[in-house]
Scaffold this active site. Structure first.
Site, PDB file in Angstrom:
ATOM      1  N   LYS A  22      24.573   2.898 -15.651  1.00 53.29           N
ATOM      2  CA  LYS A  22      23.723   3.514 -14.620  1.00 53.29           C
ATOM      3  C   LYS A  22      23.970   5.023 -14.511  1.00 53.29           C
ATOM      4  O   LYS A  22      23.031   5.820 -14.552  1.00 53.29           O
ATOM      5  CB  LYS A  22      23.997   2.863 -13.250  1.00 53.29           C
ATOM      6  CG  LYS A  22      23.440   3.663 -12.079  1.00 53.29           C
ATOM      7  CD  LYS A  22      23.731   3.029 -10.745  1.00 53.29           C
ATOM      8  CE  LYS A  22      24.838   3.611  -9.936  1.00 53.29           C
ATOM      9  NZ  LYS A  22      24.690   4.924  -9.337  1.00 53.29           N
ATOM     10  N   ASN A  23      25.238   5.405 -14.386  1.00 55.80           N
ATOM     11  CA  ASN A  23      25.497   6.815 -14.096  1.00 55.80           C
ATOM     12  C   ASN A  23      25.280   7.729 -15.299  1.00 55.80           C
ATOM     13  O   ASN A  23      25.160   8.945 -15.132  1.00 55.80           O
ATOM     14  CB  ASN A  23      26.892   6.982 -13.489  1.00 55.80           C
ATOM     15  CG  ASN A  23      26.920   6.459 -12.057  1.00 55.80           C
ATOM     16  OD1 ASN A  23      25.855   6.267 -11.441  1.00 55.80           O
ATOM     17  ND2 ASN A  23      28.102   6.192 -11.527  1.00 55.80           N
ATOM     18  N   ARG A 122      29.695  14.502   1.113  1.00 57.83           N
ATOM     19  CA  ARG A 122      29.506  14.591  -0.338  1.00 57.83           C
ATOM     20  C   ARG A 122      28.882  15.960  -0.638  1.00 57.83           C
ATOM     21  O   ARG A 122      27.689  16.067  -0.903  1.00 57.83           O
ATOM     22  CB  ARG A 122      28.637  13.441  -0.854  1.00 57.83           C
ATOM     23  CG  ARG A 122      29.319  12.087  -0.757  1.00 57.83           C
ATOM     24  CD  ARG A 122      28.492  10.974  -1.368  1.00 57.83           C
ATOM     25  NE  ARG A 122      28.583  10.917  -2.819  1.00 57.83           N
ATOM     26  CZ  ARG A 122      27.987   9.991  -3.562  1.00 57.83           C
ATOM     27  NH1 ARG A 122      27.276   9.039  -2.991  1.00 57.83           N
ATOM     28  NH2 ARG A 122      28.104   9.998  -4.873  1.00 57.83           N
ATOM     29  N   ASP A 305      34.597   3.559  -8.124  1.00 58.06           N
ATOM     30  CA  ASP A 305      33.457   2.631  -8.050  1.00 58.06           C
ATOM     31  C   ASP A 305      33.869   1.172  -8.240  1.00 58.06           C
ATOM     32  O   ASP A 305      33.032   0.273  -8.144  1.00 58.06           O
ATOM     33  CB  ASP A 305      32.386   3.010  -9.087  1.00 58.06           C
ATOM     34  CG  ASP A 305      31.731   4.335  -8.759  1.00 58.06           C
ATOM     35  OD1 ASP A 305      31.863   4.791  -7.611  1.00 58.06           O
ATOM     36  OD2 ASP A 305      31.100   4.923  -9.659  1.00 58.06           O
ATOM     37  N   ARG A 397      20.414  -1.393  -6.533  1.00 61.36           N
ATOM     38  CA  ARG A 397      20.401  -0.001  -7.014  1.00 61.36           C
ATOM     39  C   ARG A 397      21.206   0.137  -8.303  1.00 61.36           C
ATOM     40  O   ARG A 397      20.919   1.012  -9.113  1.00 61.36           O
ATOM     41  CB  ARG A 397      21.005   0.922  -5.948  1.00 61.36           C
ATOM     42  CG  ARG A 397      20.043   1.239  -4.823  1.00 61.36           C
ATOM     43  CD  ARG A 397      20.595   2.359  -3.964  1.00 61.36           C
ATOM     44  NE  ARG A 397      21.119   3.401  -4.830  1.00 61.36           N
ATOM     45  CZ  ARG A 397      22.032   4.281  -4.487  1.00 61.36           C
ATOM     46  NH1 ARG A 397      22.537   4.265  -3.297  1.00 61.36           N
ATOM     47  NH2 ARG A 397      22.450   5.195  -5.331  1.00 61.36           N
TER      48      ARG A 397
HETATM   49  N1  EPU Z   1      32.803  17.192  -4.562  1.00 66.06           N
HETATM   50  C1  EPU Z   1      32.892  18.399  -3.921  1.00 66.06           C
HETATM   51  N2  EPU Z   1      31.956  19.355  -4.213  1.00 66.06           N
HETATM   52  C2  EPU Z   1      30.953  19.140  -5.092  1.00 66.06           C
HETATM   53  C3  EPU Z   1      30.860  17.889  -5.733  1.00 66.06           C
HETATM   54  C4  EPU Z   1      31.801  16.935  -5.440  1.00 66.06           C
HETATM   55  O1  EPU Z   1      33.801  18.641  -3.132  1.00 66.06           O
HETATM   56  O2  EPU Z   1      30.145  20.057  -5.306  1.00 66.06           O
HETATM   57  C5  EPU Z   1      33.823  16.165  -4.280  1.00 66.06           C
HETATM   58  C6  EPU Z   1      33.209  14.901  -3.665  1.00 66.06           C
HETATM   59  O3  EPU Z   1      33.079  15.032  -2.277  1.00 66.06           O
HETATM   60  C7  EPU Z   1      34.211  13.851  -4.076  1.00 66.06           C
HETATM   61  C8  EPU Z   1      34.682  14.329  -5.444  1.00 66.06           C
HETATM   62  O4  EPU Z   1      34.339  15.712  -5.513  1.00 66.06           O
HETATM   63  O5  EPU Z   1      35.303  13.880  -3.176  1.00 66.06           O
HETATM   64  C9  EPU Z   1      34.064  13.633  -6.628  1.00 66.06           C
HETATM   65  O6  EPU Z   1      32.651  13.634  -6.517  1.00 66.06           O
HETATM   66  P1  EPU Z   1      31.712  13.632  -7.795  1.00 66.06           P
HETATM   67  O7  EPU Z   1      30.881  14.854  -7.742  1.00 66.06           O
HETATM   68  O8  EPU Z   1      32.534  13.376  -9.007  1.00 66.06           O
HETATM   69  O9  EPU Z   1      30.804  12.382  -7.514  1.00 66.06           O
HETATM   70  P2  EPU Z   1      29.248  12.277  -7.676  1.00 66.06           P
HETATM   71  O10 EPU Z   1      28.814  13.039  -8.875  1.00 66.06           O
HETATM   72  O11 EPU Z   1      28.586  12.545  -6.383  1.00 66.06           O
HETATM   73  C10 EPU Z   1      29.395  10.241  -9.282  1.00 66.06           C
HETATM   74  C11 EPU Z   1      28.799   8.873  -9.335  1.00 66.06           C
HETATM   75  C12 EPU Z   1      29.432   7.994  -8.268  1.00 66.06           C
HETATM   76  C13 EPU Z   1      30.929   7.973  -8.476  1.00 66.06           C
HETATM   77  C14 EPU Z   1      31.506   9.393  -8.538  1.00 66.06           C
HETATM   78  C15 EPU Z   1      32.963   9.441  -8.893  1.00 66.06           C
HETATM   79  C16 EPU Z   1      26.575   9.316 -10.112  1.00 66.06           C
HETATM   80  C17 EPU Z   1      25.142   9.359  -9.809  1.00 66.06           C
HETATM   81  N3  EPU Z   1      27.382   8.958  -9.109  1.00 66.06           N
HETATM   82  O12 EPU Z   1      29.097  10.740  -7.983  1.00 66.06           O
HETATM   83  O13 EPU Z   1      28.911   6.698  -8.485  1.00 66.06           O
HETATM   84  O14 EPU Z   1      31.547   7.293  -7.411  1.00 66.06           O
HETATM   85  O15 EPU Z   1      30.793  10.169  -9.517  1.00 66.06           O
HETATM   86  O16 EPU Z   1      33.204   8.854 -10.119  1.00 66.06           O
HETATM   87  O17 EPU Z   1      26.993   9.563 -11.241  1.00 66.06           O
HETATM   88  C18 EPU Z   1      28.312   4.502  -7.893  1.00 66.06           C
HETATM   89  O18 EPU Z   1      27.872   4.364  -9.039  1.00 66.06           O
HETATM   90  O19 EPU Z   1      28.441   3.545  -7.088  1.00 66.06           O
HETATM   91  C19 EPU Z   1      28.688   5.838  -7.444  1.00 66.06           C
HETATM   92  C20 EPU Z   1      28.841   6.142  -6.172  1.00 66.06           C
END
Ligand code: EPU
Length: 418
Positions: A22-23, A122, A305, A397
């Site tokens: 998915k991701n 987030r 996850d 989802r």
């Molecule tokens: N963070 C920041 N600033 C940013 C971006 C992130 O502080 O600009 C922090 C977040 O708050 C968090 C950490 O960095 O504490 C990691 O967040 P990340 O950006 O890695 O997560 P994401 O890109 O929002 C993706 C996956 C999530 C998965 C996370 C961590 C997608 C669409 N989503 O989210 O997947 O939990 O990486 O591996 O790729 C799921 O599939 O159920 C899911 C939630």
């Protein structure tokens, strides 16, 4: 409204073919907008997040056509608008990759702030910092992310957190930036590598994905291409943990076992027996699993996850386990629901203490997010009696009809409409 109803039954047995990730898919589909050409993406999971994304892409002017259930053709030639303000954007997190793709190709993007699961704050500051370093003016205005640049120029960007989203978004945006972009402290998740490989198939020059330093040399054009998505690490892990939790034996097929190392290591530590081949793992659970401590971390650490599913498994282990959630600040909202099944879990900030050896009993529960929903399915399978899970839309989802795979493994599980 649909529900999943489970009559608890331990000992699930059989094989599951794991879908595409998915991701990775939700990054690669928007990345296709960066190329004014035709891309064919294969091994897509048939899940709601893809449906929402394809809707957004179509409204943006892409011609999207499912060649078959898991193969999507995207023709981005006709995209002229840089504004994505559709309802579907708010349904998922990954819509923010349209900012990187549109900014890279057109020098401008206006995209509604994304939705996605609620795990507390987030932020997207690291995405914005990256775009700004490339020369864009970036602002959040009336719920829209607005980015604009007369020209993008390669830059050295150090991420304060190894964010998956920021790494991928900056990588996509910098494909056309003049010179070289270096992303330091980059996320190393398999889907980061998959998105880099996809961009390279289209003619981009991305090196180092999968390490903490990614280098992107700008190109002037991307062409079309065909790409096959990697298997889903989290769907795979969900079934591995299901085997352990139900004291069953499940073989997950069509996977990359290396991606599962952190999960395999924990299951072995608990006392499960694992057999690994080039593209499969068999997990054999038992009724006397040991308690373990788990800390979620960025890849190659234990994935956040799979934290809810792991918590559920640990409820039936012998002894007390501790889970430390280091990635998100509020990812335990589902614990209230898990307690309805009789799980004994206490939460203090980012730490959950799980008293094992619980006898779970069926109850009426509600999925609070995608992986929480999967955790409740595992809980329902382990519980005596009937468990009724509401808010199935969250599970849909990210899992393609989870109940069908569970049925094939012998579970007494069905989807019902209210
Ligand atoms: N963070 C920041 N600033 C940013 C971006 C992130 O502080 O600009 C922090 C977040 O708050 C968090 C950490 O960095 O504490 C990691 O967040 P990340 O950006 O890695 O997560 P994401 O890109 O929002 C993706 C996956 C999530 C998965 C996370 C961590 C997608 C669409 N989503 O989210 O997947 O939990 O990486 O591996 O790729 C799921 O599939 O159920 C899911 C939630």
């Amino acid at each position: 409204m649909e529900h999943i109803v489970i009559a608890g039954k331990r000992g699930l047995r059989g094989e599951v073919n794991i879908n595409g990730a998915k991701n990775a898919a939700v990054a690669i589909i928007p990345a296709a907008v960066a190329s004014a050409s035709v891309c064919v993406i294969d091994n897509l999971p048939h899940i709601e997040d893809i449906v929402s994304l394809v809707d957004a892409m179509t409204k943006l002017g892409c011609k999207c056509r499912f060649i078959n259930r898991n193969t999507l053709e995207i023709d981005s030639t006709g995209v002229t608008s840089v504004t994505a303000d559709f309802d579907s954007i708010k349904k998922l997190r990954a819509s923010y990759y349209l900012v990187g793709a549109l900014l890279g190709r057109f020098g401008e993007a206006q995209v509604l702030l994304p939705g996605g699961c609620n795990f507390g704050t987030r932020p997207i500051d690291q995405h914005m910092k990256g775009f700004e370093a490339l020369g864009a003016a970036v602002a959040i205005d009336h719920g829209m992310i607005k980015a604009k640049a007369a020209k993008l120029t390669g830059a050295h960007i150090y991420l304060d957190v190894a964010s998956v989203g920021a790494t991928i978004n900056i990588m996509i945006a910098s494909v056309y930036a003049e010179g070289t972009t270096v992303i330091e402290n980059a996320a190393k998740e398999p889907h980061v590598v998959d998105c880099a490989n996809f961009l390279n198939i289209l003619g981009a020059r991305v090196k180092g994905a999968g390490t903490d330093t990614i280098r992107i040399k700008g190109v002037t054009e991307l062409h079309g291409g065909e790409y096959t998505i990697i298997p889903d690490q989290i769907e795979c892990g969900t079934f591995m943990l299901t085997a352990a939790a139900t004291a069953g034996e499940i073989t997950v097929r069509n996977i990359i076992p290396k991606h599962m190392d952190s999960v395999s290591a924990k299951l072995s530590e608990m006392g499960c027996k694992l057999t690994e081949g080039s593209d499969f793992i068999t997990v054999r659970g038992s009724d006397s699993l040991r308690a373990v401590n788990v800390k979620t971390m960025a890849y190659p650490g234990f994935p956040t996850d799979l934290q809810p599913q792991m918590t559920t498994l640990l409820c039936s282990a012998n002894g007390t386990s501790i889970i430390t959630e280091t990635v998100f600040d509020n990812r335990y909202q589902y614990i209230t629901e898990l307690r309805r099944l009789g799980c004994q879990v206490t939460v203090d900030g980012r730490i959950a203490v799980i008293e094992g050896h619980n006898r779970l009993t069926g109850a009426s529960v509600t999925a609070t997010d995608l992986r929480a929903g999967a955790a409740l399915v595992i809980g329902g399978l382990c519980a005596e009696g009937v468990t009724d899970i509401g808010n199935v839309k969250y599970i849909d989802r990210g899992y393609e009809r989870i109940e069908l795979n569970m049925q094939r493994l012998g579970a007494d599980i069905k989807r019902v409409s209210e």
